[in-house]
Structure formats: C-alpha cells, structure tokens
Write a protein that holds these residues in place. Structure first.
Motif, PDB file in Angstrom:
ATOM      1  N   LEU A 161       0.835  -1.203   0.000  1.00 35.41           N
ATOM      2  CA  LEU A 161       0.000   0.000   0.000  1.00 35.41           C
ATOM      3  C   LEU A 161       0.870   1.254   0.000  1.00 35.41           C
ATOM      4  N   CYS A 162       1.914   1.268   0.813  1.00 33.12           N
ATOM      5  CA  CYS A 162       2.790   2.434   0.907  1.00 33.12           C
ATOM      6  C   CYS A 162       3.584   2.673  -0.375  1.00 33.12           C
ATOM      7  N   SER A 163       3.735   1.652  -1.198  1.00 29.80           N
ATOM      8  CA  SER A 163       4.483   1.797  -2.446  1.00 29.80           C
ATOM      9  C   SER A 163       3.636   2.386  -3.565  1.00 29.80           C
ATOM     10  N   ARG A 164       2.330   2.426  -3.364  1.00 29.92           N
ATOM     11  CA  ARG A 164       1.429   2.961  -4.383  1.00 29.92           C
ATOM     12  C   ARG A 164       1.281   4.473  -4.216  1.00 29.92           C
ATOM     13  N   ALA A 165       0.951   5.143  -5.317  1.00 27.38           N
ATOM     14  CA  ALA A 165       0.828   6.602  -5.281  1.00 27.38           C
ATOM     15  C   ALA A 165      -0.191   7.052  -4.250  1.00 27.38           C
ATOM     16  N   GLU A 166      -1.336   6.369  -4.183  1.00 26.55           N
ATOM     17  CA  GLU A 166      -2.398   6.795  -3.275  1.00 26.55           C
ATOM     18  C   GLU A 166      -2.076   6.523  -1.816  1.00 26.55           C
ATOM     19  N   GLY A 167      -1.096   5.664  -1.556  1.00 28.64           N
ATOM     20  CA  GLY A 167      -0.760   5.339  -0.177  1.00 28.64           C
ATOM     21  C   GLY A 167       0.549   5.914   0.309  1.00 28.64           C
ATOM     22  N   MET A 168       1.263   6.624  -0.561  1.00 26.99           N
ATOM     23  CA  MET A 168       2.601   7.105  -0.205  1.00 26.99           C
ATOM     24  C   MET A 168       2.591   8.067   0.975  1.00 26.99           C
ATOM     25  N   ASN A 169       1.630   8.974   1.012  1.00 26.50           N
ATOM     26  CA  ASN A 169       1.596   9.995   2.059  1.00 26.50           C
ATOM     27  C   ASN A 169       0.541   9.714   3.115  1.00 26.50           C
TER      28      ASN A 169
END
Length: 215
Positions: free
Chosen positions: A99-107
């Motif tokens: 999830l953190c590696s995806r654009a929507e989950g980065m921040n």
C-alpha cells in the motif's frame, strides 16, 4: 531536470491567487485536525464498532472494513487522511508495504494498534510501514494524542490540489502533474518538492528546509 522544474514552478506560480492559499491555510490551522477528518479503520477481528464509536466521539468521520482488499479500494476512492490497523498482526506487513508503495498510499499516515507483550510486534509494524504503534488496551487520551500528531504531521498542504489545469496542476491525491495540459511523471521526491513550491509562490527556502521535504 530538477532546476527546469523549479524554474517552471516559480514562473507559473505567479499566476496563482495568493489570497486563496492564505485563506485555505488559515482555515486549516484554525481547525482541530481531528474535526471531520477521514479515518479508515482496518479491523479483521471484529473490533471495529468500539473503535468507530471512539473516533466519532473525537469528531472524526471514520469508516471501517474487515478485509485488506476493501481497505485498498477505499484508500483509492475515499482518500482517507489516516489509516488505523487494529489489531496489527504479522500478516499485515506485506500488504502494508505494498500500500505504501502505491501513489495513493505514499503519504497516508498509518497507526497500528496491537499486543504489547514484546517489542517484536511493534518492530514488525514500523518496518512494515506504520508510522506509530500503540499497545492494547489504549486509553482515549493516548489514542487522541497519537492520532492528532499523525494528522498534523501529514501536513494539510499535501492534500491540496495546486494550480490550474491550463498552466500547471499538481494533484497529490492521484500523484499526477500536468504542465500546460501535458502530463509528466516524477519520482516521489520530485513530486513532493514541485507540489510544495507550487503552493508557496514568491518564497525562498533554506537548503535544510528543502532537504526535509525530500527526506
């Protein structure tokens, strides 16, 4: 490439309306970070009702899911400001990293809540992408303080779309950038820097400040 982008931002930022950004900043700073904040709760063991009640009492707008796949979809479509995983388990690590590696989950800040018998569970959560870990049972006071800190750290400017489509637009929710209608792709760090500069026209920043944005 970096200097070209910064120069372009400085030029096009002159066309942005300063009053809009000042008004937006004032509105955000005056408000409680928890007030009507979108908080997504992932609870695979049926602990959601009690936590949802607590979050609503804090003034938040929580939603809960019991499956990781459903949580991924809501992160993409609902754009929560905070993800709470309760209880945390070792099975969450790989999903959380993805999830953190995806654009929507980065921040997206992530709070993990789990057992506190040993430090290994907390270390797994933090290594898996969680920003903070609380042990069960957690008091309302500590939960409120930790959630508020995470929401404040996830600066409001990271959620604001910058610019106008015909000149420059930086959309942090979709992690997309358009310059004069043409989309360009940037790394996470360059995107964050471009977005920040677009929201702060006619300002200069120290090397330390820029380094903190890129960290």
């Amino acid at each position: 490439m970096l200097y070209t982008l910064i120069g372009g931002v400085a030029h096009h930022a002159l066309h942005l309306t300063d009053a809009f950004w000042l008004t937006a900043a004032a509105r955000w700073e005056e408000s409680d970070p928890l007030e009507r904040s979108r908080i997504l709760l992932l609870s695979e063991k049926g602990d959601a009702p009690a936590m949802i009640t607590r979050l609503r009492r804090f003034g938040a707008l929580p939603r809960s899911v019991a499956a990781r796949e459903a949580a991924t979809l809501l992160v993409q479509r609902w754009h929560p400001q905070l993800l709470v995983i309760s209880p945390w388990s070792s099975a969450m690590g790989a999903w959380c990293k993805d999830l953190c590696s995806r654009a929507e989950g980065m921040n997206l800040p992530i709070l993990a809540i789990g057992p506190g018998e040993n430090e290994s569970m907390a270390m797994m959560a933090l290594d898996g992408g969680a920003d903070a870990y609380l042990t069960q049972p957690v008091s309302d006071t500590l939960l409120l303080a930790q959630i508020s800190a995470l929401l404040k750290r996830n600066n409001h400017w990271e959620q604001v779309v910058a610019g106008q489509m015909e000149i420059l637009q930086v959309n942090p929710r979709t992690h997309r950038v358009w310059v004069r209608g043409q989309e360009i792709r940037l790394s996470r760090r360059l995107f964050r820097l471009l977005h920040y500069l677009a929201l702060h026209p006619d300002q200069t920043f120290s090397a330390r400040h820029i380094a903190s944005l890129l960290s």
